[in-house]
Design a protein around this motif. Structure first.
Motif, mmCIF file in Angstrom:
data_model
loop_
_atom_site.group_PDB
_atom_site.id
_atom_site.type_symbol
_atom_site.label_atom_id
_atom_site.label_comp_id
_atom_site.label_asym_id
_atom_site.label_seq_id
_atom_site.Cartn_x
_atom_site.Cartn_y
_atom_site.Cartn_z
ATOM 1 N N ILE A 5 6.647 -4.821 -1.791
ATOM 2 C CA ILE A 5 6.803 -5.501 -0.488
ATOM 3 C C ILE A 5 5.368 -6.036 0.353
ATOM 4 O O ILE A 5 5.458 -7.262 0.658
ATOM 5 N N ALA A 6 4.700 -5.284 0.475
ATOM 6 C CA ALA A 6 3.271 -5.651 0.971
ATOM 7 C C ALA A 6 2.704 -6.786 0.010
ATOM 8 O O ALA A 6 2.082 -7.786 0.689
ATOM 9 N N LYS A 7 2.837 -6.848 -1.091
ATOM 10 C CA LYS A 7 2.154 -7.815 -1.990
ATOM 11 C C LYS A 7 2.854 -9.320 -1.527
ATOM 12 O O LYS A 7 2.496 -10.247 -1.554
ATOM 13 N N CYS A 8 4.286 -9.162 -1.337
ATOM 14 C CA CYS A 8 5.101 -10.138 -1.189
ATOM 15 C C CYS A 8 4.762 -10.765 0.120
ATOM 16 O O CYS A 8 4.861 -12.274 0.420
ATOM 17 N N VAL A 9 4.673 -10.049 1.172
ATOM 18 C CA VAL A 9 4.161 -10.415 2.686
ATOM 19 C C VAL A 9 2.592 -10.889 2.566
ATOM 20 O O VAL A 9 2.330 -11.970 3.006
ATOM 21 N N PHE A 10 1.751 -10.116 2.043
ATOM 22 C CA PHE A 10 0.211 -10.537 2.339
ATOM 23 C C PHE A 10 -0.401 -11.188 1.376
ATOM 24 O O PHE A 10 -1.592 -11.677 1.536
#
Length: 131
Positions: free
Chosen positions: A109-114
């Motif tokens: 999820i962090a990869k998708c967001v940031f």
């Protein structure tokens, strides 16, 4: 007979600071923009990371929050693992989670967001483990 009020109890330094009017005449609590979170960096004081410390402002960029919500809507199996105690159940091949546990799902999820974020893309590239 007049009402006897007890003396004000002691307050923490943070509450006292929040109750004092700011220079602009507003209370400090009015200036808070929203929740501030820190990265998931290591807790050990022995090893220091080369990436700088930072705080993510979620309310200043609602698109970040929307990306998290969109990911969770598109991946309901991730929600089972993240939010329910019985999340580790057998899943069908079509409904595979993004990761094997909560930590790996949060990393996805962090990869998708940031990864493509205007403000945090460089920091994410330098140390994705801090997100």
């Amino acid at each position: 007979m007049p009402v006897v009020r007890p003396s004000p109890s002691r307050r923490s330094a943070r509450l006292q600071a929040l109750q004092k009017p700011s220079r602009r005449g507003q209370k400090s609590m009015d200036q808070v923009n929203g929740p501030v979170t820190r990265g998931r960096g290591g807790k050990s004081r022995a090893k220091r990371s080369s990436t700088p410390s930072f705080q993510i402002q979620w309310l200043s960029a609602p698109a970040r929050t929307q990306k998290v919500v969109d990911h969770l809507r598109n991946h309901p199996v991730d929600c089972q693992i993240l939010f329910y105690s019985d999340g580790k159940q057998s899943h069908t091949d079509s409904d595979r989670p993004s990761g094997k546990d909560k930590v790996s799902i949060c990393a996805v999820i962090a990869k998708c967001v940031f990864e493509d974020d205007e403000e945090y893309a460089d920091l994410y590239a330098a140390g994705p483990e801090k997100f």
